[in-house]
Design a protein around this motif. Structure first.
Motif, PDB file in Angstrom:
ATOM      1  N   PHE A  94       0.820  -1.209   0.000  1.00 56.59           N
ATOM      2  CA  PHE A  94       0.000   0.000   0.000  1.00 56.59           C
ATOM      3  C   PHE A  94       0.855   1.260   0.000  1.00 56.59           C
ATOM      4  CE2 PHE A  94      -2.890  -3.273   1.455  1.00 56.59           C
ATOM      5  CZ  PHE A  94      -3.963  -3.036   0.614  1.00 56.59           C
ATOM      6  N   GLY A  98       0.013   4.235  -2.575  1.00 53.10           N
ATOM      7  CA  GLY A  98      -0.074   5.637  -2.202  1.00 53.10           C
ATOM      8  C   GLY A  98       0.885   6.508  -3.000  1.00 53.10           C
ATOM      9  N   ALA A 182      -6.329   3.172  -6.084  1.00 52.21           N
ATOM     10  CA  ALA A 182      -5.752   3.749  -4.873  1.00 52.21           C
ATOM     11  C   ALA A 182      -6.837   4.362  -3.984  1.00 52.21           C
ATOM     12  CB  ALA A 182      -4.718   4.801  -5.243  1.00 52.21           C
ATOM     13  N   ASP A 185      -8.944   1.602  -2.558  1.00 46.25           N
ATOM     14  CA  ASP A 185      -8.254   0.915  -1.473  1.00 46.25           C
ATOM     15  C   ASP A 185      -8.211   1.761  -0.207  1.00 46.25           C
ATOM     16  OD1 ASP A 185      -7.830  -1.343  -2.954  1.00 46.25           O
ATOM     17  OD2 ASP A 185      -5.797  -0.817  -3.557  1.00 46.25           O
ATOM     18  N   VAL A 186      -8.039   3.074  -0.378  1.00 41.20           N
ATOM     19  CA  VAL A 186      -8.062   3.964   0.788  1.00 41.20           C
ATOM     20  C   VAL A 186      -9.426   3.900   1.460  1.00 41.20           C
ATOM     21  CG1 VAL A 186      -8.014   6.371   1.534  1.00 41.20           C
ATOM     22  CG2 VAL A 186      -6.252   5.509  -0.014  1.00 41.20           C
ATOM     23  N   VAL A 252      -0.235   3.636   2.907  1.00 36.25           N
ATOM     24  CA  VAL A 252      -0.824   4.626   2.001  1.00 36.25           C
ATOM     25  C   VAL A 252      -0.489   6.039   2.471  1.00 36.25           C
ATOM     26  CG1 VAL A 252      -2.982   5.559   1.080  1.00 36.25           C
ATOM     27  CG2 VAL A 252      -2.692   3.100   1.311  1.00 36.25           C
TER      28      VAL A 252
END
Length: 464
Positions: A94, A98, A182, A185-186, A252
């Motif tokens: 991650f 990020g 991204a 996923d965040v 991230v």
């Protein structure tokens, strides 16, 4: 995720002489060294499925449940091996995500406001619609709280599929997918932090915040040495882990800090090294002409000093974000993600499991949420955003490609399995959820590939 131009040409040339090379050309994006690749992850997942369903299955699972303990004085931390993989290694994956998304938003094809809004809107739609579908299937049941399983996508697999069309799709397709992944996923990590964290230790969270502030301070001061950033990054990881929030969010957060511009431009580099290069040549020439051993050694040391200066100046032309991604990517692709699959894929395939899944709101909600919800949500949200003028499609990207991006976004593996482990404490619920994730991922991969194939430009003769 793509092969380098030279390697791509080499593989294409081999394909003219070997059918096997032609097949390898199609498989190459799944094993590309330069980007996070899904091939090793896929192989590891298949190996895990075979081992779990073999006579050695119970021993294999006990291996990953073995507790690994670290202690210092009265303080100790003990976790099963599988959790060490999830908590200590997956944040590196991650961290890359990020970093990549910051590069795309700061200097990539999503650097303008309207193109940046596109994946943000898509991520919102790709979150709300799948969750709504899942809840509709599971409303009022014991599995209703597992809605987070459909919140995120598997970046490695989805990027690998897009990479199969590298020469036939605009580069912006990968950028949109990467940004969508991204942000998605965040959102998934925030779901973990909010919905599946029982309690938060604010002391540890303050430790993480202090580490984050420390990195900001070093960046402000122009600190170059990596050791300071590494130590502060570890303190952030320790703080997030100790707080009770899943530590992958630390990856991230750190990735979003990394500079995407070099400390020294190429033009300035050429100016600054011109005189050191001249002094280097002069020192080497004097060392070769000199008959005095002491003088020769002195000139060699002077040459080494100039080389050190030139080396540091060359390093300053490299972007910190790009350098980190280049360093970590092979380790993440060929070690971290395969270890995650080996330790987390525990689906005991049987007729009973399949029959139960076919009648389970949990499995049906996951499959419908990922396979239908992701592409519908992503397409609808981006279409509305462009309709009202808040966003626009990047150059060369069509709506069919947007549907394809939404399709591969339904591949839910890493984060989905993460959340399934957290949401369903019982082995039965976790196994049904994992089976649903597996089926949804296969269907989404096939659908996404088919749509992108239909949207791609025809291959040229040289590429065939």
């Amino acid at each position: 995720m793509a092969l380098s131009p030279r390697l791509s040409g080499k593989v294409a040339a081999r394909a003219h002489h070997s059918r096997a090379a032609g097949l390898l050309k199609r498989a190459a994006p799944f094993f590309a060294i330069g980007e996070v690749s899904g091939g090793p992850l896929l192989i590891a997942a298949l190996i895990a499925l075979i081992l779990v369903n073999s006579p050695f299955g119970s021993s294999w699972e006990r291996l990953w449940d073995t507790e690994l303990r670290f202690s210092y004085g009265a303080r100790a931390i003990a976790l099963p091996l599988a959790e060490w993989v999830n908590d200590a290694l997956m944040p590196l994956f991650f961290l890359i995500i990020g970093t990549e998304v910051k590069r795309e938003f700061s200097k990539g094809s999503l650097s303008t406001l309207r193109t940046a809004v596109l994946p943000v809107a898509g991520a919102i739609g790709g979150l709300v619609v799948p969750i709504g579908i899942y809840v509709a299937f599971n409303m009022g049941t014991d599995t209703q709280h597992g809605w987070g399983v459909v919140a995120a996508m598997d970046t490695a697999f989805s990027l690998a599929i897009v990479a199969m069309f590298t020469a036939r799709l605009p580069g912006a397709v990968r950028s949109v997918l990467l940004a969508f992944a991204a942000i998605d996923d965040v959102f998934g990590l925030l779901v973990i932090a909010v919905a599946y964290t029982d309690s938060v230790d604010w002391v540890f969270l303050l430790v993480a915040a202090a580490g984050y502030a420390g990195i900001l301070l070093l960046l402000r001061l122009g600190w170059v040495a990596a050791i300071g950033y590494v130590l502060l990054g570890v303190s952030i990881w320790v703080g997030v882990l100790g707080s009770g929030v899943h530590p992958t969010i630390a990856g991230v957060a750190i990735g979003l800090l990394l500079p995407t511009t070099s400390r020294l431009s190429e033009e300035r580099f050429a100016q600054r090294v011109q005189r050191p290069v001249e002094r280097l040549r002069a020192a080497q020439a004097r060392a070769e002409r000199s008959d005095d051993e002491a003088e020769t050694e002195q000139q060699r040391e002077r040459a080494q000093s100039e080389l050190g200066y030139i080396h540091e100046m060359a390093a300053a032309t490299d972007e910190p974000a790009e350098r980190l991604v280049r360093t970590l990517t092979p380790w993440v692709s060929y070690l971290v993600l395969p270890l995650f699959a080996l330790s987390n894929v525990r689906i005991h395939l049987s007729g009973e499991l399949i029959a139960e899944a076919l009648h389970s709101p949990l499995a049906l909600g996951i499959v419908a949420g990922l396979v239908i919800g992701k592409p519908v949500g992503f397409f609808a949200a981006t279409w509305i955003a462009t309709l009202i003028g808040a966003a626009r499609l990047p150059e060369g990207v069509t709506w069919r490609m947007i549907v394809g991006i939404g399709g591969v976004a339904g591949i839910g593996f890493t984060i989905s399995l993460f959340i399934a482990e957290l949401a369903f404490q019982g082995a039965e619920g976790t196994e049904i959820a994992a089976f649903g994730i597996l089926i949804a991922s296969v269907l989404s991969a096939v659908f996404g590939y088919a749509v992108l194939w239909s949207a791609a430009t025809p291959a040229t003769r040289a590429e065939d």
